[in-house]
Design a protein around this motif. Structure first.
Motif, short mmCIF file in Angstrom:
data_model
loop_
_atom_site.label_atom_id
_atom_site.label_comp_id
_atom_site.label_asym_id
_atom_site.label_seq_id
_atom_site.Cartn_x
_atom_site.Cartn_y
_atom_site.Cartn_z
N LEU A 171 0.84 -1.19 0.00
CA LEU A 171 0.00 0.00 0.00
C LEU A 171 0.88 1.25 0.00
N PHE A 172 1.01 1.88 -1.13
CA PHE A 172 1.76 3.13 -1.27
C PHE A 172 3.17 3.03 -0.67
N ALA A 173 3.77 1.85 -0.76
CA ALA A 173 5.13 1.65 -0.26
C ALA A 173 5.84 0.72 -1.23
N PRO A 174 6.23 1.23 -2.41
CA PRO A 174 6.80 0.35 -3.42
C PRO A 174 8.06 -0.36 -2.96
N LEU A 175 8.16 -1.60 -3.36
CA LEU A 175 9.33 -2.45 -3.15
C LEU A 175 9.79 -2.86 -4.54
N LYS A 176 11.05 -2.64 -4.86
CA LYS A 176 11.47 -2.74 -6.26
C LYS A 176 11.26 -4.13 -6.86
N GLU A 177 11.22 -5.17 -6.03
CA GLU A 177 11.01 -6.52 -6.57
C GLU A 177 9.54 -6.85 -6.81
N ALA A 178 8.63 -6.02 -6.29
CA ALA A 178 7.23 -6.45 -6.16
C ALA A 178 6.26 -5.63 -7.00
N ARG A 179 5.05 -6.19 -7.16
CA ARG A 179 3.92 -5.40 -7.69
C ARG A 179 3.56 -4.31 -6.69
N SER A 180 2.94 -3.26 -7.19
CA SER A 180 2.38 -2.22 -6.33
C SER A 180 0.90 -2.10 -6.67
N THR A 181 0.07 -2.88 -5.98
CA THR A 181 -1.35 -2.92 -6.32
C THR A 181 -2.21 -2.02 -5.44
N ASN A 182 -1.71 -1.66 -4.26
CA ASN A 182 -2.49 -0.89 -3.28
C ASN A 182 -3.85 -1.53 -3.00
N GLY A 183 -3.87 -2.86 -3.10
CA GLY A 183 -5.08 -3.61 -2.78
C GLY A 183 -6.19 -3.49 -3.80
N SER A 184 -5.89 -2.99 -5.01
CA SER A 184 -6.93 -2.70 -5.99
C SER A 184 -6.73 -3.46 -7.29
N LEU A 185 -7.84 -3.86 -7.89
CA LEU A 185 -7.78 -4.46 -9.22
C LEU A 185 -7.35 -3.44 -10.27
N ALA A 186 -7.57 -2.15 -9.99
CA ALA A 186 -7.29 -1.11 -10.98
C ALA A 186 -5.81 -0.98 -11.31
N LEU A 187 -4.95 -1.47 -10.42
CA LEU A 187 -3.51 -1.33 -10.65
C LEU A 187 -2.92 -2.47 -11.46
N GLY A 188 -3.69 -3.51 -11.73
CA GLY A 188 -3.20 -4.62 -12.54
C GLY A 188 -1.92 -5.21 -11.99
N GLU A 189 -0.92 -5.34 -12.87
CA GLU A 189 0.38 -5.91 -12.48
C GLU A 189 1.46 -4.83 -12.40
N ALA A 190 1.08 -3.63 -12.04
CA ALA A 190 2.01 -2.51 -12.03
C ALA A 190 3.21 -2.78 -11.13
N ARG A 191 4.39 -2.54 -11.69
CA ARG A 191 5.64 -2.68 -10.93
C ARG A 191 6.43 -1.39 -11.13
N LEU A 198 -3.99 10.12 -11.79
CA LEU A 198 -2.59 9.85 -12.14
C LEU A 198 -2.44 8.42 -12.67
N VAL A 199 -3.11 7.46 -12.03
CA VAL A 199 -3.06 6.07 -12.51
C VAL A 199 -3.58 6.00 -13.94
N GLY A 200 -4.69 6.70 -14.21
CA GLY A 200 -5.24 6.70 -15.55
C GLY A 200 -4.28 7.27 -16.57
N GLN A 201 -3.59 8.35 -16.21
CA GLN A 201 -2.61 8.95 -17.11
C GLN A 201 -1.45 8.00 -17.38
N MET A 202 -1.00 7.33 -16.35
CA MET A 202 0.16 6.44 -16.49
C MET A 202 -0.15 5.22 -17.34
N PRO A 208 -16.35 0.33 -12.39
CA PRO A 208 -16.36 -1.12 -12.23
C PRO A 208 -15.04 -1.71 -11.73
N GLU A 209 -13.95 -0.96 -11.87
CA GLU A 209 -12.66 -1.43 -11.38
C GLU A 209 -12.48 -1.18 -9.88
#
Length: 478
Positions: free
Chosen positions: A76-96, A321-325, A333-334
């Motif tokens: 949750l809003f604490a990226p780890l370089k090895e991991a996905r950053s989903t913030n618990g949401s389907l909207a983030l997909g497989e964002a790394r 911001l997520v939408g822009q990225m 629905p997401e």
């Protein structure tokens, strides 16, 4: 390996790090033991967001005070370089994102070995760790109940003795609530004590702060020594700590003036919550502290309206911001019902209303600073009742009002978010279990930048009423 398992059963991270440094155990062996322990309990708890076992095996830990200690980072809003950053949401997909959060980078430099990430609810806006992305994270004391939120995955794994400690963050109680639910120690530092960069200047208008869920008070103090201090370009920072928190624990505790607040309108505390806080107040008095009944000088309903102005506007900005990225807007629905309700009623507030809400936070901070001229510490229940059943804090009707959502969430945790807004340090200490065997923490808040007093009191309470020997039903112990 059995001997190392027994050590993890009964030793905190400070002890385990000392054993590694002395050559009595090997970091590689401890890593495999902790992986085995996570695998043992996670099927029942559902606390792991992503496993990073191979990355941990292939990344020698750096030299530092926690060199070789396996741990996990909250997703949750604490990226780890090895991991996905989903913030618990389907909207983030497989964002790394491929970078470390500033706190994470300091834990890495201290020698921590990251074996995975832990679950959180969508964008952290719930006191129960349940999401469409990961499902429900369950309480190790009774899996029909929630582990709390939003750092519920971290709390569940630490309480179950799978790992010695875990990262968490707290924008309205998200370290302290799951610490209470799971029977472990959780401290939210003062605003600006711990860095929030490199991507975030201030989370939720300065309400957010990161730290850890731990078994022992001394682990929490030593970890805060590791991560504290402003990062490059930080908008503000708490005053530097002259003496390490871990060293201050060796000093005797002075008698404290404690304000006892049992209730806050319009919500009431259950008989269990009152028994818990009164038991703690009596313990404090037996240790030589003065406990005085008090009421907080706060209009809770007005505060919560301002808090959700900030949360709603911040969530809208983040999703834009997520939408822009990703090149496509985030659609309803997401998103989960909780998020839709917050965005519908607060996602489009005016800039004037946002500024008014931030100014209310600052006013509240000054009011509380004056209140604490008469007290060293405030004692409240962490929660107004036992850990909720799975599903109890999840909104199911997207046509429900924000008022209904606020009542559902904050009738359960009315005290914790106040101290995010004021920036004061606060902690949940596990001193009480209900007759049904569920933990209920006691919540203490201190003066701004005075974590030292909270740590000293917590250690005294830990020594007077130890909790480490209390093992939940779902556990990784031999």
């Amino acid at each position: 390996m059995k001997e190392i398992h027994r050590l993890v059963d009964s030793h905190d991270a400070t002890d385990l790090a000392a054993l590694i440094k002395a050559g009595e155990i090997q970091a590689s062996e401890l890593l495999e033991v902790c992986i085995e322990r996570v695998e043992k309990v996670n099927p029942e708890l559902n606390a792991v967001a992503e496993k990073l076992y191979d990355a941990a095996r292939n990344t020698p830990p750096e030299e530092g005070p926690f060199s070789g200690i396996p741990t996990m980072v909250k997703d949750l809003f604490a990226p780890l370089k090895e991991a996905r950053s989903t913030n618990g949401s389907l909207a983030l997909g497989e964002a790394r994102l491929g970078i470390d959060d500033s706190t994470v980078s300091r834990l890495r430099a201290a020698g921590c070995n990251f074996i995975g990430t832990t679950t959180s609810p969508e964008f952290g806006a719930s006191y129960s760790t349940e999401s469409q992305r990961f499902g429900a994270t369950r309480n190790p004391w009774n899996t029909a109940h929630s582990a709390g939120g939003s750092s519920g995955g971290s709390a569940a794994l630490v309480a179950a003795r799978a790992i010695p400690f875990a990262h968490g963050n707290d924008g309205g109680g998200s370290i302290r609530v799951p610490a209470s639910c799971c029977g472990i120690f959780g401290l939210k530092p003062s605003r600006g004590r711990v860095p929030s960069g490199p991507l975030v200047g201030e989370g939720w208008g300065g309400m957010g702060s990161a730290h850890a869920l731990t078994l022992s008070v001394r682990d929490s103090a030593a970890l805060l020594d590791v991560v504290a201090g402003e990062d490059l370009g930080a908008p503000y920072a708490a005053p530097a700590q002259a003496v390490p928190f871990a060293d201050l624990l060796k000093q005797p505790v002075r008698p404290l003036r404690i304000a006892l607040v049992e209730q806050i309108a319009p919500f009431s505390s259950s008989p269990d919550a009152l028994n818990a806080v009164r038991s703690t107040a009596a313990l404090c008095e037996s240790l030589g502290h003065t406990v005085t009944p008090a009421q907080l000088p706060i209009d809770l309903e007005a505060f919560l309206n301002s808090a959700f102005n900030v949360i709603g506007a911040s969530t809208r900005s983040y999703l834009d911001l997520v939408g822009q990225m990703r090149g496509t807007p985030v659609t309803d629905p997401e998103l989960e019902v909780n998020t839709r309700i917050i965005l519908r009623e607060k996602g489009g507030i005016s800039a004037v209303d946002y500024v008014k809400s931030i100014e209310m936070f600052h006013t509240l901070g000054r009011v509380m600073a004056n209140f604490m001229l008469d007290y060293d510490v405030i004692l409240t229940p962490t929660l107004t009742r036992e850990p909720p059943l799975i599903g109890d804090l999840v909104m199911k009707d997207e046509n429900a009002s924000l008022e209904e959502f606020i009542h559902l969430s904050h009738s359960y945790s009315p005290f914790t978010a106040l101290f995010n807004a004021t920036g004061q340090p606060a902690m949940s200490v596990p001193l009480y279990w209900t007759p049904e065997g569920l933990p209920l923490g006691s919540h203490f808040a201190g003066r701004f930048a005075d974590e030292a007093t909270l740590f000293a009191l917590a250690l005294q309470l830990e020594q007077a009423r130890p909790w480490a020997q209390k093992i939940p039903t779902v556990n990784a112990c031999l």
